[in-house]
Design a protein around this motif. Sequence first.
Motif, mmCIF file in Angstrom:
data_model
loop_
_atom_site.group_PDB
_atom_site.id
_atom_site.type_symbol
_atom_site.label_atom_id
_atom_site.label_comp_id
_atom_site.label_asym_id
_atom_site.label_seq_id
_atom_site.Cartn_x
_atom_site.Cartn_y
_atom_site.Cartn_z
ATOM 1 N N LEU A 101 0.974 -1.105 -0.139
ATOM 2 C CA LEU A 101 -0.119 0.011 0.117
ATOM 3 C C LEU A 101 0.821 1.298 0.076
ATOM 4 N N ILE A 102 0.852 2.178 -0.997
ATOM 5 C CA ILE A 102 1.619 3.190 -1.346
ATOM 6 C C ILE A 102 0.936 4.450 -0.773
ATOM 7 N N LEU A 103 -0.287 4.612 -1.021
ATOM 8 C CA LEU A 103 -0.881 6.023 -0.624
ATOM 9 C C LEU A 103 -2.567 5.540 -0.290
ATOM 10 N N THR A 104 -3.185 6.182 0.674
ATOM 11 C CA THR A 104 -4.576 5.738 0.640
ATOM 12 C C THR A 104 -5.090 7.256 1.447
ATOM 13 N N ASN A 105 -6.320 7.316 1.408
ATOM 14 C CA ASN A 105 -7.014 8.730 2.101
ATOM 15 C C ASN A 105 -7.667 8.093 3.344
ATOM 16 N N ASN A 106 -7.450 6.732 3.750
ATOM 17 C CA ASN A 106 -8.061 6.149 4.920
ATOM 18 C C ASN A 106 -6.975 5.586 5.745
ATOM 19 N N GLN A 107 -7.360 4.672 6.652
ATOM 20 C CA GLN A 107 -6.412 3.969 7.308
ATOM 21 C C GLN A 107 -5.728 2.768 6.516
ATOM 22 N N LYS A 108 -4.393 2.561 6.891
ATOM 23 C CA LYS A 108 -3.866 1.591 5.952
ATOM 24 C C LYS A 108 -4.419 0.328 6.012
ATOM 25 N N LEU A 109 -4.543 -0.322 4.686
ATOM 26 C CA LEU A 109 -5.336 -1.646 4.777
ATOM 27 C C LEU A 109 -4.460 -2.925 3.986
ATOM 28 N N SER A 110 -4.545 -3.941 4.193
ATOM 29 C CA SER A 110 -3.623 -4.892 3.375
ATOM 30 C C SER A 110 -4.674 -5.234 2.253
ATOM 31 N N LEU A 111 -4.344 -5.608 1.152
ATOM 32 C CA LEU A 111 -5.221 -6.156 0.196
ATOM 33 C C LEU A 111 -5.639 -7.417 0.447
ATOM 34 N N SER A 112 -6.933 -7.583 0.572
ATOM 35 C CA SER A 112 -7.617 -8.885 1.089
ATOM 36 C C SER A 112 -8.696 -9.381 0.156
ATOM 37 N N HIS A 113 -9.266 -10.445 0.451
ATOM 38 C CA HIS A 113 -10.180 -11.090 -0.111
ATOM 39 C C HIS A 113 -11.061 -11.718 0.952
ATOM 40 N N PRO A 114 -12.439 -11.015 0.815
ATOM 41 C CA PRO A 114 -12.686 -10.030 0.071
ATOM 42 C C PRO A 114 -12.187 -8.624 0.875
ATOM 43 N N LEU A 115 -12.569 -7.562 0.156
ATOM 44 C CA LEU A 115 -11.879 -6.179 0.569
ATOM 45 C C LEU A 115 -13.183 -5.233 0.655
ATOM 46 N N THR A 116 -12.943 -4.487 1.982
ATOM 47 C CA THR A 116 -14.064 -3.907 2.376
ATOM 48 C C THR A 116 -13.622 -2.264 2.350
ATOM 49 N N LEU A 117 -14.372 -1.347 1.372
ATOM 50 C CA LEU A 117 -13.828 0.065 1.578
ATOM 51 C C LEU A 117 -15.053 0.848 2.016
ATOM 52 N N GLU A 118 -14.751 1.794 2.942
ATOM 53 C CA GLU A 118 -15.528 2.680 3.454
ATOM 54 C C GLU A 118 -15.957 3.809 2.428
ATOM 55 N N ARG A 119 -16.923 4.707 2.661
ATOM 56 C CA ARG A 119 -17.284 5.684 1.862
ATOM 57 C C ARG A 119 -15.879 6.439 1.262
ATOM 58 N N PHE A 120 -15.961 6.532 -0.011
ATOM 59 C CA PHE A 120 -15.031 7.197 -0.573
ATOM 60 C C PHE A 120 -13.497 6.878 -0.505
ATOM 61 N N ASP A 121 -13.354 5.651 0.013
ATOM 62 C CA ASP A 121 -12.090 5.401 0.085
ATOM 63 C C ASP A 121 -11.154 5.189 -1.154
ATOM 64 N N ALA A 122 -9.933 5.760 -0.986
ATOM 65 C CA ALA A 122 -9.147 5.587 -2.200
ATOM 66 C C ALA A 122 -7.880 4.871 -1.786
ATOM 67 N N LEU A 123 -7.307 3.704 -2.402
ATOM 68 C CA LEU A 123 -6.244 3.063 -2.145
ATOM 69 C C LEU A 123 -5.309 2.724 -3.277
ATOM 70 N N VAL A 124 -3.960 2.949 -3.278
ATOM 71 C CA VAL A 124 -3.054 2.915 -4.154
ATOM 72 C C VAL A 124 -1.956 1.754 -3.857
ATOM 73 N N TYR A 125 -1.970 0.820 -4.540
ATOM 74 C CA TYR A 125 -0.907 -0.592 -4.189
ATOM 75 C C TYR A 125 0.273 -0.577 -5.344
ATOM 76 N N ARG A 126 1.172 -1.099 -4.960
ATOM 77 C CA ARG A 126 2.257 -1.349 -6.100
ATOM 78 C C ARG A 126 2.733 -2.926 -5.776
ATOM 79 N N LYS A 127 2.831 -3.519 -6.960
ATOM 80 C CA LYS A 127 3.597 -4.837 -6.813
ATOM 81 C C LYS A 127 4.563 -4.797 -7.877
ATOM 82 N N ARG A 128 5.736 -5.251 -7.505
ATOM 83 C CA ARG A 128 6.901 -5.288 -8.432
ATOM 84 C C ARG A 128 6.944 -6.665 -8.933
ATOM 85 N N HIS A 129 7.244 -6.846 -10.218
ATOM 86 C CA HIS A 129 7.537 -8.038 -10.885
ATOM 87 C C HIS A 129 8.692 -8.934 -10.586
#
Length: 554
Positions: free
Chosen positions: A526-554
């Motif tokens: 997780l690189i940037l968010t407008n909310n608390q830091k979250l791990s990408l999960s299955h399933p993933l719950t997003l609160e109102r107007f959450d924005a999450l930016v993730y990066r994965k290197r190959h």
Amino acid sequence: MNNLLIEKNNQTDDWWKKAVAYQIYPRSFYDSNNDGIGDLNGIREKLPYLKELGIDFIWLNPIYASPNVDNGYDISDYQAIHPDFGTMAEFEQLLAEAHALDIKIIMDLVVNHTSDQHPWFLEARQSKDNPYRDYYLWEDATADQLPNNWQSFFGGPTWTYDETTEQAYFHVFAKEQPDLNWKNPTMRAAIYKMIRWWLNLGIDGFRIDAISHIQKEPWDFEITDNQWAPFMNVSGIDDYMLELKAIFDEYDIVTVGEASGVSSEEAVAWTGNDGYVNMIFELEHCGRIGEPGQQKGSIPHLKDTLTRWQNSLADNGWNALYLENHDTPRSVSVYGDGSEKSAKALATLLLLMKGTPFIYQGQELGMINYPFRSIEEVDGKDTLYAYQALLEEQPELTSEEALTITMNWSRDHSRTPFQWNTEAFGGFSKTTPWLAVNPNFPIINAQYELQQPHSVVNFYKQLITLRKNTDTLIHGTYHLLLKNHPSIYAFTRQSDTETWLIITNLSTRSVTIDLSEELTLNDWQLILTNNQKLSLSHPLTLERFDALVYRKRH
């Protein structure tokens, strides 16, 4: 991953592909001489603010001499500065100081029409055999019988009868904005001379206003489903665009066409490797839903339209990205709920798509629509016309109801003065401004937000820095996720070395999503968010107007 595409883009790595643009509506940006109107010296004083924000070039709305029937888009002298804004010497000083800060400036080029006070038109209306007559479009008519029944963008006929010569002249906008006749080579030569004059002065390009309207259908063209079809990207326009391109190609500039009527499929011809301009503003994504009196942007329409444009220009061409400008309401009021969090979610979407992002002044603060209380507060001529027309068409409406409906999509929302601080009039001026300042300026203003680490403006700064330092976020491929979800806008940006995942919840409700079928759900950071830091999960719950930016290197 298309390796050939990435290689090609790196070989043609034009400066404007990495850039972030900032649109300035000069009348409302900053008033340096306290006459209630923003000016060139005001822009110059605020260049350090723009440099700190991280933008690379400024698009200036018209600053030319004008009667201001359409707030400067009715030009009476292409090579003069309107006294409200300053002088040519002050413009050259602004240009020099911006360049010293590595900020470029592009001008608004308005060549579909002029003002009816332009010397060319004043001459043209004198007689049918005047040398300037053919600079414009005239046809025989009477006051009761116009050449056809086409309607203008501002309401009413596209023709205005002129008693002096007993003909009518054509205009797709206001009657004070007669259209130029692009079939006339002498007129075109005069326009091209003016264009070169500005480029030789040292400006860095043009945003070209209403350029897709310069070619018209024959006057007997029959309208079927689209009333604007007779003057929107009409066949034959390419001849004129190629002439413009030849001039533009002589300079190291950026060109952005306002090209309504150009489809995403046709946009390659406009912005591809051999295109007329570097990028175009499409007008399709500004979708609206809701009953009269309500204002809401359609998230599915936004997602579908932007994705179609991303895909159409994926291999050839370039997008100009925007969510608001001087002709639209504030995006945080249309697609968000007016909150800081929704402003950040929209910023994430805008800055991390493929293309050159355009930030409209005040958008980076989360400025919202103005709460208009009476029609006397309104300036926009098109809004005033629509208000009167609505009352005539629906006499049962009260003035308050008509105002609410009319103001839903009024351009005046985005034209209220920039909110600099908590002083009177938001620090825009020391005297009453030409248009009212939003009363929320004590809590939404640049000075306060710059001091708050988690403010909207500082979130914009983070996104701009992230984009500039990440080649994948500039050239990487775009792929939409959860295509049919009504409120989640999620996509990836991918290169050979990494993948970025951008997820936004553009609703007021929490939403749970499942990305397991589309993504491998491990090794994401997780690189940037407008909310608390979250791990990408299955399933993933997003609160109102959450924005999450993730990066994965190959």
